[in-house]
Enzyme design. Structure first.
Site, PDB file in Angstrom:
ATOM      1  N   THR A  18      -5.437   6.807  -5.304  1.00 46.99           N
ATOM      2  CA  THR A  18      -5.539   6.914  -3.806  1.00 46.99           C
ATOM      3  C   THR A  18      -4.643   8.041  -3.445  1.00 46.99           C
ATOM      4  O   THR A  18      -4.900   9.086  -2.702  1.00 46.99           O
ATOM      5  CB  THR A  18      -5.078   5.693  -3.313  1.00 46.99           C
ATOM      6  OG1 THR A  18      -6.337   4.736  -3.414  1.00 46.99           O
ATOM      7  CG2 THR A  18      -5.185   6.038  -1.643  1.00 46.99           C
ATOM      8  N   GLU A  23       0.768  -1.255  -0.002  1.00 44.92           N
ATOM      9  CA  GLU A  23       0.086  -0.058   0.020  1.00 44.92           C
ATOM     10  C   GLU A  23       0.969   1.429   0.055  1.00 44.92           C
ATOM     11  O   GLU A  23       0.363   1.955  -0.754  1.00 44.92           O
ATOM     12  CB  GLU A  23      -0.976   0.015   1.360  1.00 44.92           C
ATOM     13  CG  GLU A  23      -2.072  -0.998   1.294  1.00 44.92           C
ATOM     14  CD  GLU A  23      -3.099  -0.910   0.288  1.00 44.92           C
ATOM     15  OE1 GLU A  23      -2.493  -0.988  -1.074  1.00 44.92           O
ATOM     16  OE2 GLU A  23      -4.043  -0.621   0.292  1.00 44.92           O
TER      17      GLU A  23
HETATM   18  N1  HSE Z   1      -7.958   4.900   3.970  1.00 39.52           N
HETATM   19  C1  HSE Z   1      -7.433   4.911   2.499  1.00 39.52           C
HETATM   20  C2  HSE Z   1      -7.809   6.448   2.078  1.00 39.52           C
HETATM   21  C3  HSE Z   1      -8.028   3.916   1.813  1.00 39.52           C
HETATM   22  O1  HSE Z   1      -8.953   6.840   2.289  1.00 39.52           O
HETATM   23  O2  HSE Z   1      -7.191   6.939   1.677  1.00 39.52           O
HETATM   24  C4  HSE Z   1      -7.723   3.593   0.399  1.00 39.52           C
HETATM   25  O3  HSE Z   1      -8.371   2.753  -0.088  1.00 39.52           O
END
Ligand code: HSE
Length: 298
Positions: free
Chosen positions: A181, A128
């Site tokens: 993201t 991630e």
């Molecule tokens: N918590 C993360 C965000 C999840 O909202 O950026 C990304 O899928």
């Protein structure tokens, strides 16, 4: 010495729980085949038609996750991984998370399960980090552990599985636009008002309480995000009208799935969840945007 693995899509944040809450869907999910090789090193192949990915392990989210896992074990074991992705990158339902989770899960199985599932999360988080610049766990934890997971703390990592009452269904709509993201994190404010924080942690706690009590009304009331959604929703064409359509069709609540553009809702029956999904899709197509819908029990 080879395994075929399914890793589910996940909905992160779940309205008020930015970076700390997530749940797994039944489908869609990524599939990988992983096998041990006789020589050290990680070899990656991609059979996915709609998505290319870097094949060098240090540039591949799953490769990085697997390297972190092997390094922790001090293992020189080599692996070959073949990806068949079903979750579109940039969809907001944990595409990179599913690949990273599948890789570390598969390697751990093939090595005789030296670590427990929840101990694999820290390695999948490295994927991630590569994908979005932030090692958030709210997709990889539910992808690995299933169900609904709370990230109580990051340092040290403290993961808590939350029971889900019967008859809770998620509908997810994925408007066919791509939102990275990394980009949808960059638009967020780094400071928030205390009065907003009070509303937000009330809703976070309310959602957890609602899940424990099986109180659907409380779950619905708590699906409210006053900090992240007002900003990110501007990146999703028609968000407000799609949300209104979902609530009118009987959803308990509605918010952005992860970093978007997908939008999720919760409902108390599969029939309602289907109706909600179709209502959202109709509204989305009125904005001139194609979409995919998924309905899944939680
Ligand atoms: N918590 C993360 C965000 C999840 O909202 O950026 C990304 O899928």
């Amino acid at each position: 010495d080879s395994l075929h693995i399914f890793a589910p899509a996940t909905v992160a944040n779940v309205a008020a729980g930015f970076d700390i809450l997530g749940f797994a869907l039944n489908a869609p999910g990524d599939e990988i085949t992983i096998r041990k090789t006789d020589t050290p090193g990680i070899t990656i192949h991609n059979k996915t038609e709609f998505a290319s990915m870097p094949l060098a392990p240090e540039k591949n989210t799953a490769g990085v996750a697997l390297q972190a896992y092997l390094q922790h074990l001090g293992s020189e074991q080599g692996f070959e991984i073949t990806f068949l992705k079903k979750i579109k990158p940039g969809s907001g339902i944990g595409s990179s998370a599913a690949s990273s989770a599948a890789a570390v899960f598969g390697a751990n199985e093939l090595l005789g399960r030296p670590l427990e599932r929840k101990d694999l999360v820290q390695f999948a988080m490295q994927g991630e980090k590569l994908a979005s610049g932030s090692a958030h766990a709210d997709n990889v934890a539910p992808a690995l552990m299933g169900g609904f997971v709370l990230v109580r703390s990051y340092n040290p990592l403290d993961l808590v599985t939350i029971p889900v009452p019967e008859n809770l269904y998620a509908s997810v709509i994925h408007p066919q636009i791509e939102l990275k993201t990394e980009d949808s994190r960059r638009v967020l404010r780094k400071q928030i008002l205390l009065k907003d924080a009070v509303v937000q942690w009330g809703n976070t706690a309310g959602l957890i309480a609602g899940l424990f009590k099986g109180d659907y009304e409380l779950i619905g009331r708590s699906l409210q995000d006053v900090i992240i959604e007002p900003i990110r929703s501007l990146l999703i064409p028609g968000f407000e009208s799609i949300k209104t359509a979902a609530l009118q069709a009987g959803a308990l609540g509605c918010s952005i799935s992860g970093s978007g553009p997908s939008i999720f809702t919760l409902s108390t029956s599969e029939a309602t969840a289907q109706t909600v999904a179709k209502a959202m899709q109709q509204m989305c197509s009125q904005q001139g945007i194609e979409s995919e819908i998924h309905v899944s029990p939680i």
